[in-house]
Design a protein around this motif. Structure first.
Motif, short mmCIF file in Angstrom:
data_model
loop_
_atom_site.label_atom_id
_atom_site.label_comp_id
_atom_site.label_asym_id
_atom_site.label_seq_id
_atom_site.Cartn_x
_atom_site.Cartn_y
_atom_site.Cartn_z
N VAL A 1 -18.51 -12.46 -1.44
CA VAL A 1 -17.94 -11.64 -2.14
C VAL A 1 -17.82 -10.75 -2.37
CG1 VAL A 1 -16.98 -11.73 -4.18
CG2 VAL A 1 -17.40 -13.75 -2.83
N ALA A 2 -19.02 -10.62 -2.36
CA ALA A 2 -19.57 -8.60 -2.92
C ALA A 2 -19.65 -7.51 -1.39
CB ALA A 2 -21.04 -8.70 -3.98
N ALA A 3 -19.36 -8.91 -0.52
CA ALA A 3 -19.49 -7.87 0.32
C ALA A 3 -17.72 -7.53 1.80
CB ALA A 3 -19.63 -8.20 1.45
N ALA A 4 -16.84 -8.44 0.44
CA ALA A 4 -15.24 -8.39 0.54
C ALA A 4 -14.92 -7.27 -0.56
CB ALA A 4 -15.12 -9.45 0.82
N MET A 5 -15.27 -7.32 -1.41
CA MET A 5 -15.23 -6.40 -2.53
C MET A 5 -15.91 -4.89 -2.74
SD MET A 5 -15.13 -8.63 -6.48
CE MET A 5 -14.08 -7.23 -6.93
N MET A 6 -17.06 -4.55 -1.52
CA MET A 6 -17.38 -3.05 -1.28
C MET A 6 -16.28 -2.75 0.04
SD MET A 6 -20.07 -2.18 -2.73
CE MET A 6 -21.07 -1.15 -1.73
N LYS A 7 -15.18 -3.90 -0.28
CA LYS A 7 -14.83 -3.13 1.50
C LYS A 7 -13.31 -2.99 1.27
CE LYS A 7 -18.77 -2.33 3.76
NZ LYS A 7 -19.46 -0.74 4.49
N PHE A 8 -12.83 -3.68 0.30
CA PHE A 8 -11.66 -4.39 0.66
C PHE A 8 -11.19 -3.23 -1.14
CE2 PHE A 8 -7.84 -7.37 -0.35
CZ PHE A 8 -6.63 -6.39 0.35
N THR A 9 -10.09 -3.15 -0.98
CA THR A 9 -9.21 -2.71 -2.51
C THR A 9 -8.36 -3.23 -2.36
OG1 THR A 9 -11.11 -1.47 -3.48
CG2 THR A 9 -9.69 -1.34 -4.86
N TYR A 10 -7.15 -3.89 -3.12
CA TYR A 10 -5.86 -3.89 -3.13
C TYR A 10 -5.41 -3.41 -4.83
CZ TYR A 10 -0.86 -5.87 -2.43
OH TYR A 10 0.30 -5.44 -1.93
N VAL A 11 -4.31 -2.08 -4.41
CA VAL A 11 -3.53 -1.81 -5.53
C VAL A 11 -2.26 -1.64 -5.71
CG1 VAL A 11 -3.56 0.14 -7.01
CG2 VAL A 11 -5.54 0.07 -6.28
N VAL A 12 -1.28 -2.40 -6.63
CA VAL A 12 0.08 -2.25 -6.73
C VAL A 12 0.06 -1.37 -8.03
CG1 VAL A 12 2.18 -3.91 -7.03
CG2 VAL A 12 0.25 -4.85 -6.49
N SER A 13 1.50 -0.56 -7.23
CA SER A 13 1.57 0.80 -8.51
C SER A 13 2.44 -0.13 -9.09
CB SER A 13 1.57 2.28 -7.46
OG SER A 13 1.73 2.62 -9.00
N CYS A 14 2.96 -0.56 -10.31
CA CYS A 14 3.92 -1.18 -10.68
C CYS A 14 4.13 0.15 -11.72
CB CYS A 14 3.03 -3.09 -11.82
SG CYS A 14 2.95 -3.80 -10.68
N GLN A 15 4.91 1.07 -11.49
CA GLN A 15 5.27 2.00 -11.94
C GLN A 15 5.57 1.08 -13.86
OE1 GLN A 15 8.01 4.66 -10.26
NE2 GLN A 15 9.01 5.43 -11.76
N LYS A 16 6.26 0.14 -14.35
CA LYS A 16 7.09 0.30 -15.07
C LYS A 16 6.57 -1.11 -15.86
CE LYS A 16 11.37 1.14 -15.93
NZ LYS A 16 13.06 0.48 -15.87
N TYR A 17 5.02 -1.23 -15.21
CA TYR A 17 4.87 -2.57 -16.13
C TYR A 17 4.38 -2.35 -16.75
CZ TYR A 17 0.65 -6.76 -16.36
OH TYR A 17 0.29 -6.94 -16.78
N GLY A 18 4.22 -1.68 -17.94
CA GLY A 18 3.46 -1.20 -19.15
C GLY A 18 4.87 -1.78 -20.68
N SER A 19 5.89 -1.04 -19.53
CA SER A 19 7.34 -1.38 -20.79
C SER A 19 7.83 -2.27 -20.09
CB SER A 19 8.41 0.07 -20.36
OG SER A 19 8.78 -0.48 -18.76
N GLN A 20 7.68 -3.15 -19.12
CA GLN A 20 7.70 -4.92 -19.40
C GLN A 20 7.34 -5.33 -19.99
OE1 GLN A 20 7.16 -4.55 -14.94
NE2 GLN A 20 9.38 -4.71 -14.54
#
Length: 1760
Positions: free
Chosen positions: A1046-1065
């Motif tokens: 799990v540590a190795a995978a987290m060191m090597k991979f990141t997934y970011v979703v840019s939910c522009q309006k998540y705050g207002s939602q």
């Protein structure tokens, strides 16, 4: 991994600063808790992480910042943040960013450093060079000394720390720059000065930096520049203002490409500088920089002038040669006259250069300022020099002919004149010869362009401005040769075709027309003394075709080359499951070879011997040489590794409901158990093999063992089936007999005897093989008893006794006496006296009912023994079959070897999201549309097998009744439906497969043999019985992980979703916010970035980039970082701005851009390690900066339209991209799932461009920017990502409109201009024909059809056609023109890439069948319609602008679109144009002298009427229930209601015709003067109908006087007058005095009828004349309205405008009725509705869609 990990140190060593330490321990973190290195987090076990963090904490004796308390534990990032005013969260974010990257980089070192707890200096040095390479290059370009001062030959702690500070400074600037990240050289300017300030502090300067204090960097540096950009964007009027009137991101950035930025901006920034001035009227204000985007049609010529020069010069040369009418061109060239005439090419060439220089000056004049007088000088000089050359050539040319004529022939003096001309020509082409020389030796040109010597600048100044980008773009010699040969073949083909089939055939009819002399025209001809107008009209379509047919040759040749490249890439070698079955054993070895890294030695790179060994091994695998699968058989560890990966693939498919539980058991690869000595291949490979082996043994009973075994071993699966069955039976019988019983020893002895004879090869000598079928039948009975629910011991005993009798007494050739059997231990010593003492009685035992593993193996054995079916339909699901076939094929392709997970490059995935569906809502799934169809019902029928698998899975999870699905499993139902749409949930699931794959691969990398053996058994022991198991990770291999993975995978991979309006939602409590939170909850590696708006007061708003995750401990969302922005995020186009704000939260060396309509699969995620290795391999002379990845369009099965679209798209993303990458070396980034070299791009402007409107196709500009800055884009087809496409015609059309408009804007852009001029000639051709050239040529093809028909109409109406009909050469030439048009129009060339790619990947017959099926489903109608869409929007954009983002929608299109909807969308782009062509064809048909049966006439009509019908009927043919009579009636009422809506222009366009009409004119309001003039000129063509028709009316009495035409206008005036009278009467009397209104109508009608009767009686007017008059006068009215729309600013305030609007409404009603008439007729006719449905949903039919229920609305929705 384990060797390098250390125990986590215990906490509590010292407590001097307990409160602050506690606070820092509780600080939220993203991936690594760097603030607390003592915490028990898996990633902190990596010594590289601790080494990087320790290096940052080496603050040493640096002067402490004065304005901030310094605490223990603070590091260099804190030091920089405190000194230079960076935000705290920016410091925290970049600290993790830097530590993670340095740790990952050190992990990849091979061999590893001697001291793993220290940061390796080489790692830091390489990172610093890469990160600051653009800055260093910028300094060199501006001849400024770099502020990065490193003592390269003295490595110590001070140098180490300084290097870290330089790197950290850049990351901190970049992380807080906001929108300025789109301006990389602006960041270089900021970095240059801030690093200078840093050097002063490091040198001991006691003064504080000028930029210091809380948030000083944001407030004093970023915000002023941001405000300037924001002001410019506001001046753009949302992109409607001309691009030349405001500065975009590129203008701001390019200001920093000259040294004047230092003089004007200074440091700290001088806010009074003219750079920041808002008022455009300010003298010496900094305006457009580097380039001015001027909207003109001539941009296509200006950007690619070398192409047009080539085409024009060849056309001229061909005309000169062809005019001699010799059989072959070289015969004409032997004539000295022709040779001299060819010298006029130099005059034309110089003239074209003059035109180019005038265009440059005309478009770029606003760049001239007080600081750039040299630019003005060069503009003037270029024009003067080119004009001078044209004049010189003209004078020399005239002198040649004067001399020749005076001498009466080609004398020596005349030849001397020719030589003088040639010498001048040689001087003229010296620059071209030099360019050719540098093309042959590209490295010299690259050196000259990349070197910043003043001498080289002076030498190249004349040719182009000195630019920071666009230098050193030449490829290597090998690449040069490849794409040069490609284009030479195309040019030779094109020019041969053009000369012999286009130009030469028209010479004779041209001469014939010119020699016809004076003709009697049918009308008033203004130039009656010549037929030149007719000649021009004949040549125009030929010339247009000549200009665009290179696109067709490019399509043909690239299809051929793409197929060859694909073949050599080994695409399509495994096309289906059948072929995989034949190569499965090699597939298992290929998987091991490619996905499992070998034990890496302590060397940095593979040796040459190792590379050769790998290549040989690939060849063996690919062509089945040797038996590499024997290695797996002999190595249990390898077999288990393969089983873990293969089974995980199968389990993920089960989780996705692609396969059923039964198919899982048939396809999984169980672990070796029961003492089985061979690989236990998946059961579906072994089915029927045992029975075949049995038959072989029976067929030759006396044959030697070796011979029978040889025949069995011809099939590896049969051999394994026999051995596995025998071993399993032996283990099973011994297992169910009690240990230490006499029976157990008898059976053991019996098997020992059989083993002995098998080993000695005497089995057939001792035993009768004819007995084997009876034993086989008893074994089947035995297994059936064991599998039955009731454990009947008596039956079990009976079967065992029968087996004993058969084996001991029947099987041997010679029967042994009982005494001998007892002696050999094969019979009981004491004969049975009672029933209880019989053999096996009370000596057997049933397996435990909860022994899941045992029963699973038993079912497998039963399948092997009983199956008479070869299971060739496993799996049944087409998508599962496609995925397995592609995955298996990809492992035989040229794919880099995978490194260990620790050694791989780290990467991130970034997905921009706005407010689309995350999960489908329960109500939206159940609610039926107007046709009575719910989305759920539709999905159930389209994905019938997947729905059945889903229901089976839900039953396994406890659902008793299917009706409970909405009550107890509603969330699972929403998820299932959402995974079949284009939703964010589907995309997240697909991308998280990377994380899942990395964890398993990390486990396989580090696990010992014992771990793997135990892990594979644990998986199977956890299996529940079929039909009663849960698939929520129960089947997955993830349960065997130990935690380090799990540590190795987290060191090597990141997934970011840019939910522009998540705050207002979240604030509004919208469903999307809850669904996004659930996604974070279920995916630990998922991070969500959004823009938060914090309102401080009435008008004051602060904006923040925020990153959040789900915290498992607190069970809620946790905010990680909050970084303040200088203002609103969105200044330019939305998607790139959304990506830009979130990119600071991504990590790793690579970044994959994924749109919200994409998907992925687990088996493809396994290959990501391999793909990232491509960054380390040189492709050509450069390493890649973008790795192109192919797509699979997953929406192709929804309908025929979706199939057409996906097939077209598939050929583009595979064959098209393949050719662009190799051999053409011009692949860009087209919005695909490409992987970016992250640090290369973040220092050069990011992964897209965002300027308003000009960058509406934002993705491709990343490719432009990459190429211009010396990057390299490759394409790799061994890995693919799913992609959804639009599935309804309206969606598709809006998408096509968006892309075409985007290409229209690209024509204006500086990127395209620079690529057109900076690339070498052949790459420029590739660039043009693969980007805007495709749309430009599509538009010209449509224009060609127009000019052809208009020309024919002119010839027919004028009478020239009749006079020329006797000339056979004329007819022959015209036939050649028509044939070209017909071929182009039916779309053969468009379809060719699709056919070729399908042939390559699916087989030729399959491709041909698909093509025929597509034609029967009217694919040609669709492609012809799409061609109209592209040409309309591209042409309108380059003329007038008005491009805007089209939200196409991504839902399922199963509902009927109303006629009004279709009319609004297609009236101007298709209907009006089709009606125009229809009128031309009708008028032409009535006036042409051609016989109806004439071949030319038939061809002309078929091809042209096909286009007309396609453009009018396609929106209804591809509209669900398009020919339903009741819906047509409703549509008519709705259309009339919309047309006559009285709410005015304030209503929406969907409600009011008037609003829509005004919106359709928006582009005319933003266009410039030239755009309006050209529009008016084009509209004048509508007046020609009236001019041509009136002279052919009987009432004209064959008169050709101009008076006839002038008198015809009387009727137009009368018609308008009548309309005004009726309209006036309606306004005045219709409401209150209705009788008067009716009286006026009656009087007007009476007068019209009276006048018509009188004219019929007393003149030569006929009824037919009236019909033709309508065809002539109606287009005139349309032309008047069109011109009035252009002149709207002058007419809108006058009384005329209301009349224009009213008449325009009548015209739209008339057009609507014309379009609706055939639709109503076909709807009324029986059978058309069923036929249309079959055409539209044929693909869905094959998937089990009950279309009749959909049509009738008999949808039985499940009730909750």
């Amino acid at each position: 991994m384990n060797l390098r990990q250390r125990p986590v140190p215990t906490r509590g060593r010292g407590n001097s600063d307990a409160p602050s330490q506690a606070a820092r321990l509780e600080e939220p973190y993203n991936i690594i808790p760097i603030h607390s290195l003592l915490s028990d987090h898996p990633s902190l076990r990596f010594p590289e992480v601790r080494a990087a963090a320790a290096a940052l904490r080496a603050v040493g004796d640096l002067r402490r910042p004065p304005f901030r308390e310094w605490r223990d534990g603070m590091d260099l990032m804190d030091w920089l943040g405190a000194f230079f005013g960076f935000q705290t969260d920016n410091v925290r974010n970049q600290r993790e960013h830097l530590v993670l990257h340095l740790a990952n980089a050190q992990m990849r070192l091979s061999p590893p450093p001697a001291i793993v707890d220290n940061l390796d200096h080489g790692v830091l040095q390489r990172f610093r060079r890469k990160l600051l390479r653009n800055y260093e290059s910028w300094c060199s370009f501006l001849r400024k000394k770099s502020q990065v001062k490193i003592a390269h030959f003295r490595q110590n702690a001070e140098t180490h720390r300084r290097e870290l500070l330089y790197v950290a400074m850049y990351l901190l600037i970049w992380g807080e720059a906001g929108n300025l990240r789109f301006t990389p050289e602006c960041l270089c300017y900021i970095y240059h000065h801030m690093t200078s300030d840093l050097n002063k502090v490091l040198a001991g300067d006691p003064d504080n930096p000028p930029i210091s204090g809380e948030n000083a960097f944001l407030n004093k540096i970023i915000t002023p520049i941001y405000t300037t950009i924001k002001t410019e964007v506001e001046r753009s009027r949302n992109g409607k203002a001309p691009h030349s009137a405001w500065r975009n991101y590129d203008d701001i950035n390019e200001f920093f490409w000259s040294r004047k930025c230092f003089k004007k901006l200074k440091w700290p920034l001088e806010l009074s500088s003219n750079f920041f001035v808002d008022d455009p009227k300010t003298v010496n204000r900094v305006g457009k920089t580097g380039f001015v985007e001027q909207r003109t049609f001539w941009n296509v010529f200006r950007n690619f002038d070398r192409l047009w020069v080539l085409l024009f010069l060849f056309f001229q040369a061909s005309m000169i040669v062809a005019w001699r009418e010799t059989e072959y061109p070289w015969q004409a060239v032997e004539d000295r006259d022709v040779q001299v005439e060819l010298l006029t090419l130099f005059i034309t060439w110089a003239g074209l250069r003059f035109g180019q220089s005038v265009l440059d000056a005309g478009t770029q004049y606003s760049l001239v300022s007080r600081d750039s007088k040299l630019l003005l000088f060069r503009m003037i000089m270029k024009s003067m020099v080119s004009l001078t050359w044209a004049m010189v050539f003209t004078v020399f040319y005239i002198q040649i002919w004067i001399q020749k004529n005076s001498d009466g022939g080609w004398s020596d003096a005349a030849n001397d004149k020719i030589i003088v001309f040639l010498k001048a020509g040689l001087v003229y082409i010296i620059p071209e010869l030099l360019a050719l020389l540098l093309f042959v030796i590209p490295w010299v040109r690259n050196f000259i362009e990349e070197t910043n010597f003043i001498v080289f600048d002076a030498l190249t100044w004349w040719f182009h401005s000195r630019l920071y980008i666009g230098r050193g773009l030449r490829e290597g010699l090998v690449s040069n040769i490849k794409y040069t040969f490609f284009w030479i073949v195309i040019l030779l083909s094109k020019f041969s075709f053009s000369y012999f089939l286009q130009i030469k055939p028209l010479v004779a009819p041209t001469k014939a027309l010119l020699s016809l002399g004076r003709l009697r025209y049918n009308w008033h001809e203004f130039f009656s003394n010549t037929n030149r107008m007719a000649v021009v009209l004949i040549w125009i379509p030929v010339v247009l075709m000549y200009l665009v047919d290179m696109q067709l040759w490019y399509t043909v040749i690239s299809a051929f080359v793409g197929s060859v490249v694909g073949l050599f890439s080994h695409l399509g070698e495994i096309r289906n499951i059948e072929q995989l079955r034949l190569r499965f054993q090699f597939f298992s070895s290929a998987l091991q070879f490619n996905l499992i890294p070998e034990d890496q030695m302590m060397t940095a790179k593979d040796s040459l011997v190792q590379k050769l060994r790998n290549a040989i091994h690939r060849i063996k695998l690919r062509y089945g040489l040797g038996q590499p699968f024997k290695k797996i058989e002999s190595s249990q560890v390898d077999a288990r590794r393969f089983a873990l990966i293969w089974n995980e693939i199968i389990y993920t498919m089960r989780e996705e409901d692609l396969i059923s539980d039964e198919e899982v058991e048939l396809m999984e690869l169980p672990p070796n158990c029961w003492n089985i000595m061979v690989v236990r291949w998946p059961c579906f490979l072994l089915c029927n093999e045992l029975l075949l082996a049995l038959n072989q043994a029976i067929e030759y009973p006396r044959s030697p063992d070796r011979w029978i075994w040889f025949r069995i071993c011809n099939s590896e699966y049969r051999r394994c089936a026999v051995i596995e069955a025998y071993c399993s039976i032996r283990f099973l019988i011994l297992e169910i007999i009690q240990n230490r019983s006499e029976e157990h020893s008898i059976v053991t002895r019996l098997f020992m005897e059989i083993d002995h004879f098998l080993g000695s090869g005497e089995f057939t000598k001792v035993y009768k093989t004819e007995t084997l079928p009876r034993i086989h039948a008893q074994l089947i009975k035995l297994i059936g008893i064991l599998l039955s629910a009731d454990q009947n011991t008596n039956k079990l005993v009976d079967v065992l006794q029968a087996l004993y009798e058969l084996t001991v007494k029947e099987l041997p050739w010679s029967k042994k006496p009982v005494a001998q059997l007892i002696e050999e231990g094969l019979a009981p010593r004491n004969p049975a006296t009672t029933e209880d003492n019989l053999l096996f009685v009370n000596r057997v035992r049933f397996p435990k009912p909860d022994d899941v593993f045992f029963f699973r193996q038993l079912r497998r054995l039963n399948t092997i023994l009983t199956s008479r079916d070869s299971k060739r339909d496993v799996p049944k699901n087409l998508e599962a079959r496609r995925r397995i076939a592609f995955f298996s094929n990809s492992l035989f392709m040229n794919i880099p070897r995978a490194p260990q997970v620790e050694k791989m490059m780290a990467f991130s995935v970034l997905t921009p999201y706005y407010e689309e569906d995350v999960l489908y809502k329960k109500e939206s799934l159940r609610t039926p549309n107007n046709d009575g169809i719910s989305t759920l019902f539709y999905l159930q029928k389209i994905y019938q097998d997947e729905w059945d698998n889903f229901i089976e899975r839900m039953r396994g999870e406890g659902m008793k009744d299917d009706d409970e699905i909405f009550k107890t499993k509603s969330r699972e139902l929403r998820v299932w439906a959402s995974y079949r749409g284009q939703t964010l949930a589907r995309t997240v699931r697909g991308m998280m497969y990377y994380y899942r794959a990395l964890k398993i691969l990390a486990y396989l990398d580090s696990a010992s043999e014992v771990d793997i053996k135990q892990g594979s058994q644990n998986i199977d022991y956890r299996m529940a019985p079929r039909g009663a198991r849960s698939l929520n990770r129960a089947m997955s291999s993830l349960g065997v992980l130990k935690g380090n993975e799990v540590a190795a995978a987290m060191m090597k991979f990141t997934y970011v979703v840019s939910c522009q309006k998540y705050g207002s939602q979240k604030q509004k409590g919208e469903q999307q916010a809850e669904d996004i939170l659930n996604l974070m909850k279920n995916n630990e590696a998922l991070r969500v970035a959004y823009v938060d708006e914090v309102r401080l007061g009435r008008d004051e708003v602060e904006y923040y980039s925020v990153l959040v995750k789900y915290d498992d401990q607190s069970k809620k969302e946790e905010e990680i970082y909050r970084i303040k922005l200088p203002g609103p995020m969105k200044l330019g186009e939305g998607k790139p701005e959304n990506q830009n704000h979130a990119i600071i939260f991504t990590r790793g060396d690579a970044l994959q851009t994924i749109d919200m309509n994409q998907d992925n699969s687990f088996e493809e995620a396994l290959k990501m390690r391999n793909l990232l290795e491509e960054f380390t391999i040189s492709h050509g002379i450069r390493k890649p900066t973008i790795l192109g990845v192919r797509e699979n369009i997953f929406t192709g099965t929804v309908s025929s339209l979706a199939w057409f679209m996906s097939t077209q798209e598939m050929s583009f993303v595979t064959l098209g991209q393949r050719v662009l990458a190799n051999p053409l070396k011009i692949r860009m980034h087209y919005g695909h799932p490409d992987v970016f070299d992250r640090f290369w791009f973040i220092t050069r402007g990011g992964i897209s461009k965002a300027s308003k409107t000009i960058n509406i196709s934002e993705d491709i500009f990343a490719g432009f920017n990459c190429t211009l800055r010396g990057g390299n884009v490759t394409h790799h087809e061994y890995i693919q990502v799913g992609k959804g496409r639009d599935v309804g015609l309206n969606q598709i059309s809006m998408f096509e409109a968006k892309v075409a408009s985007g290409n229209g804007e690209q024509v204006l852009s500086r990127d395209v201009y620079r690529l057109g001029h900076r690339l070498d000639f052949f790459r420029m051709l590739s660039f043009f024909y693969s980007t805007i050239g495709f749309y430009y040529n599509t538009m010209i093809m449509i224009v060609m059809i127009y000019t052809l028909l208009w020309g024919r109409l002119y010839l027919a109406l004028s009478g020239i056609e009749g006079a020329a009909m006797d000339n056979t050469q004329y007819n022959k030439a015209f036939g050649a023109v028509l044939n070209q048009q017909f071929v182009v129009q039916i779309g053969v060339f468009t379809a060719l890439p699709m056919i070729v790619e399908n042939s390559l990947e699916h087989g030729f017959l399959s491709a041909v069948w698909d093509y025929i099926t597509m034609q029967l489903q009217l694919a040609s109608v669709f492609f012809t319609f799409s061609m109209g869409t592209r040409s309309h929007y591209f042409g309108r954009t380059i003329l007038h602008g008005g491009a805007k983002y089209q939200a196409t929608g991504r839902g399922f299109v199963v509902e009927h679109k109303s006629f009004a909807d279709n009319y609004r969308l297609y009236a101007r782009s298709h209907f009006v144009k089709a009606i125009e062509l229809g009128v031309i064809l009708t008028v032409y048909a009535s006036n042409t002298p051609l016989a109806i049966s004439n071949f030319l006439y038939i061809i002309l009509n078929i091809s042209s009427w096909f286009l007309v019908v396609s453009w009018i009927m396609a929106p209804f043919v591809f509209n669900p229930s398009g020919f339903d009579w009741l819906k047509t009636v409703y549509d008519f009422n709705d259309f009339v209601k919309w047309l006559w809506y009285g709410g005015g222009s304030l209503a929406k366009a969907e409600v009011s015709w008037e609003t829509w009409w005004y919106e359709e004119q928006d582009h005319l309001r933003t266009t410039g003067l030239w755009g309006k003039l050209l529009e008016i000129i084009l509209d004048l063509r509508f007046f020609f109908f009236q001019y041509g028709v009136v002279y052919h009316l009987n009432i004209a009495n064959n008169s050709t006087s101009i008076v006839v035409y002038l008198l015809s206008w009387v009727f137009m005036i009368v018609a308008v007058g009548i309309y005004i009278i009726i309209a006036y009467a309606q306004d005045k009397f219709a409401v209150k005095e209705h009788v008067k209104y009716r009286l006026v109508q009656l009087l007007v009608s009476f007068l019209i009828v009276l006048v018509v009767i009188l004219m019929l009686e007393f003149t030569k007017l006929t009824i037919l004349d009236m019909f033709w008059s309508i065809l002539g006068f109606i287009p005139t009215g349309w032309g008047i309205i069109s011109i009035a729309q252009v002149l709207r600013p002058f007419l809108e305030s006058s009384v005329v405008w209301d009349t224009v609007v009213s008449v325009a409404r009548l015209y739209d009603m008339l057009i609507g009725m014309f379009v609706l008439a055939p639709l109503a007729f076909l709807s009324w006719m029986p059978g058309f509705q069923a036929m249309q449905t079959r055409i539209l949903f044929n693909e869905a039919f094959s998937r089990g869609l009950q279309i009749s229920r959909i049509l009738t609305g008999k949808n039985i929705n499940m009730e909750s």
